[in-house]
Scaffold this motif. Structure first.
Motif, PDB file in Angstrom:
ATOM      1  N   THR A   1       0.855  -1.182   0.000  1.00  0.00           N
ATOM      2  CA  THR A   1       0.000   0.000   0.000  1.00  0.00           C
ATOM      3  C   THR A   1       0.892   1.233   0.000  1.00  0.00           C
ATOM      4  OG1 THR A   1      -1.714  -1.151   1.253  1.00  0.00           O
ATOM      5  CG2 THR A   1      -1.813   1.246   1.212  1.00  0.00           C
ATOM      6  N   GLY A   2       0.633   2.148  -0.910  1.00  0.00           N
ATOM      7  CA  GLY A   2       1.428   3.361  -0.972  1.00  0.00           C
ATOM      8  C   GLY A   2       1.109   4.294   0.185  1.00  0.00           C
ATOM      9  N   ALA A   3       2.115   5.010   0.653  1.00  0.00           N
ATOM     10  CA  ALA A   3       1.875   6.023   1.676  1.00  0.00           C
ATOM     11  C   ALA A   3       0.871   7.041   1.133  1.00  0.00           C
ATOM     12  CB  ALA A   3       3.183   6.713   2.038  1.00  0.00           C
ATOM     13  N   PRO A   4      -0.006   7.584   1.986  1.00  0.00           N
ATOM     14  CA  PRO A   4      -1.008   8.537   1.502  1.00  0.00           C
ATOM     15  C   PRO A   4      -0.371   9.710   0.758  1.00  0.00           C
ATOM     16  CG  PRO A   4      -1.515   7.863   3.750  1.00  0.00           C
ATOM     17  CD  PRO A   4      -0.156   7.303   3.430  1.00  0.00           C
ATOM     18  N   VAL A   5      -1.005  10.091  -0.338  1.00  0.00           N
ATOM     19  CA  VAL A   5      -0.561  11.244  -1.126  1.00  0.00           C
ATOM     20  C   VAL A   5      -1.478  12.418  -0.802  1.00  0.00           C
ATOM     21  CG1 VAL A   5      -0.215  12.165  -3.446  1.00  0.00           C
ATOM     22  CG2 VAL A   5       0.254   9.745  -2.971  1.00  0.00           C
ATOM     23  N   PRO A   6      -0.991  13.450  -0.102  1.00  0.00           N
ATOM     24  CA  PRO A   6      -1.840  14.617   0.177  1.00  0.00           C
ATOM     25  C   PRO A   6      -2.210  15.316  -1.129  1.00  0.00           C
ATOM     26  CG  PRO A   6       0.146  14.605   1.549  1.00  0.00           C
ATOM     27  CD  PRO A   6       0.349  13.581   0.476  1.00  0.00           C
ATOM     28  N   LEU A   7      -3.478  15.664  -1.269  1.00  0.00           N
ATOM     29  CA  LEU A   7      -3.932  16.348  -2.472  1.00  0.00           C
ATOM     30  C   LEU A   7      -3.990  17.855  -2.212  1.00  0.00           C
ATOM     31  CD1 LEU A   7      -6.819  13.925  -3.496  1.00  0.00           C
ATOM     32  CD2 LEU A   7      -4.454  13.944  -4.310  1.00  0.00           C
ATOM     33  N   PRO A   8      -3.559  18.667  -3.170  1.00  0.00           N
ATOM     34  CA  PRO A   8      -3.598  20.113  -2.982  1.00  0.00           C
ATOM     35  C   PRO A   8      -5.021  20.590  -2.706  1.00  0.00           C
ATOM     36  CG  PRO A   8      -2.269  19.546  -4.890  1.00  0.00           C
ATOM     37  CD  PRO A   8      -2.972  18.287  -4.459  1.00  0.00           C
ATOM     38  N   VAL A   9      -5.153  21.578  -1.829  1.00  0.00           N
ATOM     39  CA  VAL A   9      -6.453  22.171  -1.524  1.00  0.00           C
ATOM     40  C   VAL A   9      -6.445  23.623  -1.966  1.00  0.00           C
ATOM     41  CG1 VAL A   9      -6.927  20.619   0.389  1.00  0.00           C
ATOM     42  CG2 VAL A   9      -5.714  22.768   0.817  1.00  0.00           C
ATOM     43  N   SER A  10      -7.620  24.160  -2.201  1.00  0.00           N
ATOM     44  CA  SER A  10      -7.713  25.539  -2.689  1.00  0.00           C
ATOM     45  C   SER A  10      -8.978  26.191  -2.159  1.00  0.00           C
ATOM     46  CB  SER A  10      -7.725  25.555  -4.224  1.00  0.00           C
ATOM     47  OG  SER A  10      -8.883  24.892  -4.723  1.00  0.00           O
ATOM     48  N   GLY A  11      -9.001  27.508  -2.269  1.00  0.00           N
ATOM     49  CA  GLY A  11     -10.199  28.266  -1.913  1.00  0.00           C
ATOM     50  C   GLY A  11     -10.303  28.569  -0.435  1.00  0.00           C
ATOM     51  N   GLN A  12     -11.327  29.324  -0.109  1.00  0.00           N
ATOM     52  CA  GLN A  12     -11.548  29.789   1.257  1.00  0.00           C
ATOM     53  C   GLN A  12     -11.696  28.648   2.250  1.00  0.00           C
ATOM     54  OE1 GLN A  12     -14.988  32.280   1.551  1.00  0.00           O
ATOM     55  NE2 GLN A  12     -14.776  32.647   3.751  1.00  0.00           N
ATOM     56  N   TYR A  13     -12.302  27.543   1.804  1.00  0.00           N
ATOM     57  CA  TYR A  13     -12.582  26.441   2.718  1.00  0.00           C
ATOM     58  C   TYR A  13     -11.586  25.290   2.577  1.00  0.00           C
ATOM     59  CZ  TYR A  13     -16.905  29.054   3.056  1.00  0.00           C
ATOM     60  OH  TYR A  13     -17.820  30.060   3.237  1.00  0.00           O
ATOM     61  N   GLY A  14     -10.533  25.482   1.785  1.00  0.00           N
ATOM     62  CA  GLY A  14      -9.491  24.468   1.679  1.00  0.00           C
ATOM     63  C   GLY A  14      -9.977  23.143   1.148  1.00  0.00           C
ATOM     64  N   ARG A  15     -10.696  23.162   0.051  1.00  0.00           N
ATOM     65  CA  ARG A  15     -11.232  21.939  -0.523  1.00  0.00           C
ATOM     66  C   ARG A  15     -10.376  21.464  -1.697  1.00  0.00           C
ATOM     67  NH1 ARG A  15     -17.564  23.948  -0.669  1.00  0.00           N
ATOM     68  NH2 ARG A  15     -17.947  23.804   1.586  1.00  0.00           N
ATOM     69  N   VAL A  16     -10.421  20.161  -1.933  1.00  0.00           N
ATOM     70  CA  VAL A  16      -9.720  19.588  -3.080  1.00  0.00           C
ATOM     71  C   VAL A  16     -10.526  19.866  -4.335  1.00  0.00           C
ATOM     72  CG1 VAL A  16      -8.901  17.458  -4.155  1.00  0.00           C
ATOM     73  CG2 VAL A  16      -8.634  17.799  -1.687  1.00  0.00           C
ATOM     74  N   ASP A  17      -9.901  20.507  -5.303  1.00  0.00           N
ATOM     75  CA  ASP A  17     -10.576  20.848  -6.553  1.00  0.00           C
ATOM     76  C   ASP A  17      -9.699  20.369  -7.712  1.00  0.00           C
ATOM     77  OD1 ASP A  17     -12.077  21.841  -8.595  1.00  0.00           O
ATOM     78  OD2 ASP A  17     -11.599  23.947  -8.252  1.00  0.00           O
ATOM     79  N   GLY A  18      -9.935  19.138  -8.158  1.00  0.00           N
ATOM     80  CA  GLY A  18      -9.134  18.614  -9.247  1.00  0.00           C
ATOM     81  C   GLY A  18      -9.472  17.165  -9.534  1.00  0.00           C
ATOM     82  N   GLU A  19      -8.766  16.589 -10.486  1.00  0.00           N
ATOM     83  CA  GLU A  19      -8.988  15.211 -10.914  1.00  0.00           C
ATOM     84  C   GLU A  19      -7.766  14.370 -10.566  1.00  0.00           C
ATOM     85  OE1 GLU A  19      -9.878  12.563 -14.949  1.00  0.00           O
ATOM     86  OE2 GLU A  19      -9.344  14.691 -15.113  1.00  0.00           O
ATOM     87  N   VAL A  20      -8.002  13.175 -10.013  1.00  0.00           N
ATOM     88  CA  VAL A  20      -6.927  12.256  -9.667  1.00  0.00           C
ATOM     89  C   VAL A  20      -7.005  11.048 -10.580  1.00  0.00           C
ATOM     90  CG1 VAL A  20      -5.848  10.888  -7.846  1.00  0.00           C
ATOM     91  CG2 VAL A  20      -7.043  13.016  -7.263  1.00  0.00           C
ATOM     92  N   ARG A  21      -5.881  10.686 -11.187  1.00  0.00           N
ATOM     93  CA  ARG A  21      -5.815   9.505 -12.048  1.00  0.00           C
ATOM     94  C   ARG A  21      -4.616   8.654 -11.646  1.00  0.00           C
ATOM     95  NH1 ARG A  21      -4.946  10.175 -17.642  1.00  0.00           N
ATOM     96  NH2 ARG A  21      -3.703  12.041 -17.195  1.00  0.00           N
ATOM     97  N   LEU A  22      -4.630   7.396 -12.069  1.00  0.00           N
ATOM     98  CA  LEU A  22      -3.533   6.473 -11.802  1.00  0.00           C
ATOM     99  C   LEU A  22      -2.953   5.995 -13.122  1.00  0.00           C
ATOM    100  CD1 LEU A  22      -1.860   4.879  -9.761  1.00  0.00           C
ATOM    101  CD2 LEU A  22      -3.643   3.114  -9.772  1.00  0.00           C
TER     102      LEU A  22
END
Length: 463
Positions: free
Chosen positions: A108-129
């Protein structure tokens, strides 16, 4: 997706997913599971849909939708199926690798933190493998394309982040390296060889540059116009220079990185080895046809060779497929084939590599080892075959033929490529999405995260 196959996966739980190797396995010290608490009645565990005769529909493993695994891709050297699993808060994701034959979790890969954006710090993007290989080592690449930063007053910034994990490990595997770019592009793709991940930007793009990443060494190569330069005499480039449109050199896109250098194409009309000595016009097929509806040629880099798909009729139904050497541009194999008129939105089928040897697209199969092409078009005696997968170990391809009724479902077939023999299968047989090492895989299409019947994917062993 082949919806009814989800029912087959129910019969696989006892063989694979309910074991201690899966994510839902027994915790240390917990009560031992009983065979009756979660098992369906025997009559519901029987496969309701058939698999091809070479495989056993009662042996294998499946992934339940409730496990939260998605985007299955195959790592051929490690013989692992890789999945993405997002954290409950959606702010990180990780790679989960399972054994191709048993379904047991290997690493199992170590967790990959996803970038967050905006006032509420939400993830806004697409994740692919993505998966690529260099030598005998496979690499899993987690791709995030989206926004980061910003606080409601300052604007978020575009970003592309690629995190690399070597496959074939055990336990928890840390990321090998991470790449980040200050732009957003959804066209990063991986090739099966050389350990390369690259984008499709051109040197004329304002927001991105054409770049290739060697995920094994960490080397970044950002290409210049000089490196993309087309050899003298490229057909249909001089015409554009005369009428004042950008040169092919400036509008060229990267479609592969060979040991000899970057492979580039422009306008769907020409392709060449960047800065090299050859271009497609020096040996362009005599039956190639320019049409406003379809590109003249679409080159692909698969299995260490170029597979070129030429339009050979105004309807687009006739296609010529070639196998070319990337260093010299010479044609190794060619086949002309009539299939269906391509969809105007999606175009002709994209060639798919199986087992490092066979490439299939519509009614065509190319044998890269023997440099042969097979066309299973419509004839006086046989219906056209549309291929879905190839079992490279047996030289057998799976596909469908049209039903007698226009509204009827396509009928499954298997094809002995060497003998050219097409054998009909039962009407309820489901053809695999891919076959590897004697395992038939049924995986979701187009990145869908769920499968009919509550399962994400199913894998069936050969007899």
């Amino acid at each position: 997706m082949k919806g009814a196959v989800g029912a087959v996966a129910v019969g696989l739980l006892l063989a694979g997913c309910s074991g201690g190797g899966g994510d839902g396995g027994q915790k240390p010290g917990g009560p031992a599971p009983t065979a009756t608490t979660s098992a369906a009645p025997p009559e519901k565990r029987k496969p309701r849909v058939e698999v091809p005769a070479a495989f056993d529909g009662a042996k294998g493993w499946a992934v339940e939708s409730s496990e939260g695994l998605r985007s299955p891709v195959y790592a051929p050297h490690a013989q692992e199926v890789l999945f993405l699993k997002e954290a409950e808060d959606g702010e990180s994701t990780q790679v989960v690798a399972r054994d191709l034959r048993t379904g047991e979790v290997r690493w199992t890969g170590a967790p990959v933190p996803l970038p967050v954006s905006g006032q509420y710090g939400r993830v806004d993007g697409e994740v692919r493998l993505l998966v690529t290989s260099k030598g005998d080592t496979d690499y899993a690449v987690v791709s995030f394309v989206g926004e980061k930063g910003g606080d409601g007053v300052s604007k978020a910034r575009s970003t592309t982040q690629l995190t690399v994990f070597p496959a074939g490990g055990t336990g928890t595997v840390e990321a090998g390296r991470t790449f980040e770019f200050p732009y957003k592009t959804e066209t990063f793709t991986s090739q099966d060889s050389e350990g390369i991940v690259h984008n499709r930007a051109s040197t004329a793009d304002k927001d991105a540059r054409p770049v290739a990443l060697d995920v094994a060494t960490g080397t970044r190569t950002t290409y210049t116009e000089r490196q993309f330069a087309a050899p003298a005499g490229v057909r249909r480039c001089t015409e554009r220079r005369i009428i004042g449109q950008p040169d092919c050199d400036k509008r060229a896109h990267l479609f592969g990185v060979s040991p000899q250098g970057p492979l580039t194409d422009a306008y769907g009309k020409s392709f060449w080895l960047g800065g090299g000595t050859w271009h497609s016009g020096t040996s362009e097929p005599s039956d190639a046809v320019e049409t406003g509806a379809f590109q003249l040629v679409r080159p692909h880099y698969l299995g260490g060779v170029i597979v070129a798909d030429w339009t050979a009729s105004h309807s687009g139904a006739f296609r010529r497929y070639e196998v070319r050497d990337p260093g010299t541009g010479k044609v190794r194999a060619t086949v002309l084939c009539e299939g269906e008129r391509p969809d105007l939105d999606t175009g002709p089928p994209v060639p798919t590599l199986s087992g490092g040897r066979y490439v299939h697209a519509g009614p065509v199969v190319l044998d890269l080892r023997e440099n042969k092409g097979y066309c299973f078009e419509d004839t006086e005696d046989r219906k056209r075959v549309t291929f879905t997968s190839v079992d490279a170990g047996r030289g057998v391809a799976y596909g469908t033929v049209p039903a007698d009724s226009r509204r009827g479902p396509a009928l499954p077939v298997e094809v002995d490529l060497a003998a050219g023999k097409v054998t009909p299968l039962g009407p309820d047989v489901e053809t695999p999405d891919w076959v590897a090492e004697g395992v038939a895989a049924y995986v979701p299409e187009h990145g869908k995260s769920s499968w009919v019947g509550g399962f994400t994917a199913g894998f069936y062993l050969s007899k």
